[in-house]
Design an enzyme around this catalytic site. Structure first.
Site, mmCIF file in Angstrom:
data_model
loop_
_atom_site.group_PDB
_atom_site.id
_atom_site.type_symbol
_atom_site.label_atom_id
_atom_site.label_comp_id
_atom_site.label_asym_id
_atom_site.label_seq_id
_atom_site.Cartn_x
_atom_site.Cartn_y
_atom_site.Cartn_z
ATOM 1 N N CYS A 13 0.832 -1.209 0.000
ATOM 2 C CA CYS A 13 0.000 0.000 0.000
ATOM 3 C C CYS A 13 0.865 1.258 0.000
ATOM 4 O O CYS A 13 1.940 1.300 0.589
ATOM 5 C CB CYS A 13 -0.951 -0.027 1.183
ATOM 6 S SG CYS A 13 -2.142 -1.387 1.076
ATOM 7 N N SER A 47 -2.466 0.480 12.937
ATOM 8 C CA SER A 47 -1.873 0.304 11.617
ATOM 9 C C SER A 47 -0.913 1.433 11.299
ATOM 10 O O SER A 47 -1.048 2.559 11.787
ATOM 11 C CB SER A 47 -2.989 0.273 10.562
ATOM 12 O OG SER A 47 -2.467 0.407 9.267
#
Length: 551
Positions: free
Chosen positions: A191, A467
């Site tokens: 990502c 995260s």
């Protein structure tokens, strides 16, 4: 050669017959055997293309006179596992990955290794295996994906999660939510922001086990394929020179990686993983050292999710060598450290350093200290971490009433249900390594708050993890965890909590006497566990120690 254990001499004739069954020739039998550890998976966008990378690695090994042998590992996509039971298995997979590689390369003794990870727990799992086996090795990741685009703005997965919160409060409609969903992840790769996967790939390069470009060259670029070939060739050179991880992973090398972590505002998860790798290598790295490095390293790059700069932008201005070159101007980098391709000094000598926009000059940094802060106090006697480079200035100091939840699901339900007020401190507990078990990442609640516009008003603390895509005053890894009887277990709704990031403090404003009284009646909730997660819970240690298994 190590592979002679299974291919040399009359007693190994049966072994050779098995190798010949796979097409190995007499001339190949005399060459070095090189493992290609490939984490390719149809489950993970960052790993979908790793077979292409592996093919290039194998070509490089053959170019240099070796014989490649490929095998696979498991992997968890944290994005797909997020916000449900599956996330309990993400951190757990790190140890399984390391164990499985140890098994494969001990049962089948090969001479050198090329590791091909890309995402989250797969990178540190392979790093742990590299430490254990101590074979000549090199890492080459699959590279980051390109950022998405919507209405002329670039964005990444973190904004996609935040869009859920925006939709919940009516800021966007379902049509726009779908438009964002269709554009957020436009290519394969890890990502696009400085989340955990890219943090770990960049730090693998900074610590010396990956070639220059390992952390930043985009997945879709031909340069990534060339890098993979070079990695295969390089493994053969390392074998000839007998250079092993123990020669590279010194305390100075870990300090280099930590300096880069602070300079770029990497994921808080990298603290968890670097302490675990250091433990496996026998190098003393703890939260005290990390705190010291944070206080003395200026942050010179502010990447997504903290801003609109992406990994691909960092690559365009020189990547990790440019960051290290800039840090070296204040003698913050050990330039004599050995890497898989010369010394750090060799790598950075031709780099231009700061470009002024993506990488700020060290005399004019984003902030004077590092992107990650270590907090301590009566809530976190062993420590906690926060990505301070992604915290709004008004939340660097905050006191508010506690809102306590004994699971991520309960917290998310309250947030999306509009039950969290400005000024609250959301406490999510029993999500630690033992208590979760598995120390879940919790991007959903932090992103929902950000999407609702509450990231400048609400703090979150947890014994679990946040995260790398998280922004805001999200404080994780609180240790001791609730399941171990840490103070976080004793907090009640309405208790006042002070978050003082500038001074590294996390305090529950309740007297020690009152806490002692509460502890007398406290018991940890019972969870029915089975299978691997039950074994994991019985073996794992504190998040402050990297959530490792004791040796």
């Amino acid at each position: 050669m190590r592979s002679d254990l299974m291919k040399s001499g009359p007693t190994r004739a049966p072994h050779r017959s098995l190798l010949k069954a796979m097409g190995i020739t007499e001339s190949e039998m005399k060459r070095p055997f090189v493992a290609v550890v490939n984490a390719q998976s149809d489950y993970i966008p960052g790993h979908k293309h790793l077979d292409e990378i592996a093919d290039c690695v194998k070509a490089g090994i053959r170019n240099a006179g070796g014989v490649p042998f490929e095998f696979g590992t498991i992997g968890v996509c944290d994005g797909l596992a997020m916000n449900h039971k599956g996330m309990k298995y993400s951190l757990c997979s790190r140890e399984l990955i390391a164990d499985s590689i140890e098994i494969m390369l001990t049962a089948h003794p090969l001479d050198a290794v090329v590791f091909i990870p890309n995402c989250d727990k797969i990178v540190p799992g392979m790093l742990l295996a590299a430490c254990r086996l101590n074979l000549p090795c090199v890492f080459v990741s699959g590279g980051p994906m390109m950022p998405g685009q919507h209405k002329g703005e670039r964005y990444g997965l973190s904004e996609m999660f935040e869009a859920v919160g925006s939709f919940a409060v009516g800021k966007i409609d379902e049509k726009e939510l779908t438009e964002l969903e269709n554009a957020a992840c436009p290519t394969c790769g890890s990502c696009s922001g400085m989340y955990t996967a890219n943090s770990m790939n960049c730090l693998t390069e900074a610590i010396g086990l990956g070639l220059p470009g390992n952390g930043t060259i985009p997945a879709v670029m031909s340069a990534r394929r060339r890098l993979a070939k070079e990695a295969g060739e390089r493994a053969m050179e390392l074998l000839k020179a007998n250079i092993r991880p123990s020669d590279i992973l010194t305390k100075d090398a870990f300090e280099n990686a930590l300096r880069c972590e602070m300079a770029m505002g990497c994921s808080t998860n990298s603290v968890l993983h670097l302490t675990a790798v250091a433990y496996e290598m026998g190098v003393p790295v703890d939260l005290e050292l990390i705190d010291e490095i944070s206080k003395t390293t200026p942050q010179i790059a502010k990447l997504n999710p903290a801003g609109k700069i992406f990994i691909t932008d960092l690559d365009n201005v020189g990547g990790i060598p440019a960051v290290m070159k800039e840090l070296s101007k204040k003698n913050l980098i050990h330039t004599d450290c050995l890497t898989v391709s010369g010394t750090v000094g060799d790598r950075i000598k031709d780099s231009k350093g700061a470009d002024g926009e993506i990488i700020k000059p060290i005399d004019k940094p984003v902030r004077p200290d590092g992107g990650i802060a270590v907090l301590k106090g009566n809530i976190a006697e062993e420590g906690a971490v926060v990505k301070q480079g992604a915290v709004a200035p008004e939340m660097m100091f905050h006191t508010g009433p506690a809102r306590c939840f004994d699971s991520e699901e309960a917290a998310s339900e309250a947030i999306l249900g509009g039950k969290i007020n400005k000024g609250d401190v959301v406490v999510i507990r029993y999500e630690g390594p033992k208590g979760g078990p598995g120390m879940r990442e919790m991007l959903a609640p932090t992103s929902a708050l950000a999407g609702m516009g509450l990231d400048k008003d609400v703090a979150l603390i947890t014994d679990g993890r946040f995260s790398g895509a998280t922004r805001g005053a999200a404080i994780g890894h609180v240790s001791p965890e609730a399941a171990a009887g840490g103070t976080i277990a004793l907090i009640k709704d309405g208790d006042r909590i002070t978050v003082d990031i500038n001074n590294g403090r996390l305090e529950l404003n309740v007297s020690a006497q009152e806490l002692e009284e509460r502890k007398k009646t406290w018991t940890a909730p019972k969870k029915e566990l089975s299978g691997y997660i039950k074994r994991y819970a019985s073996l794992v240690t504190s998040g402050a120690k990297g959530a490792v298994f004791e040796k």
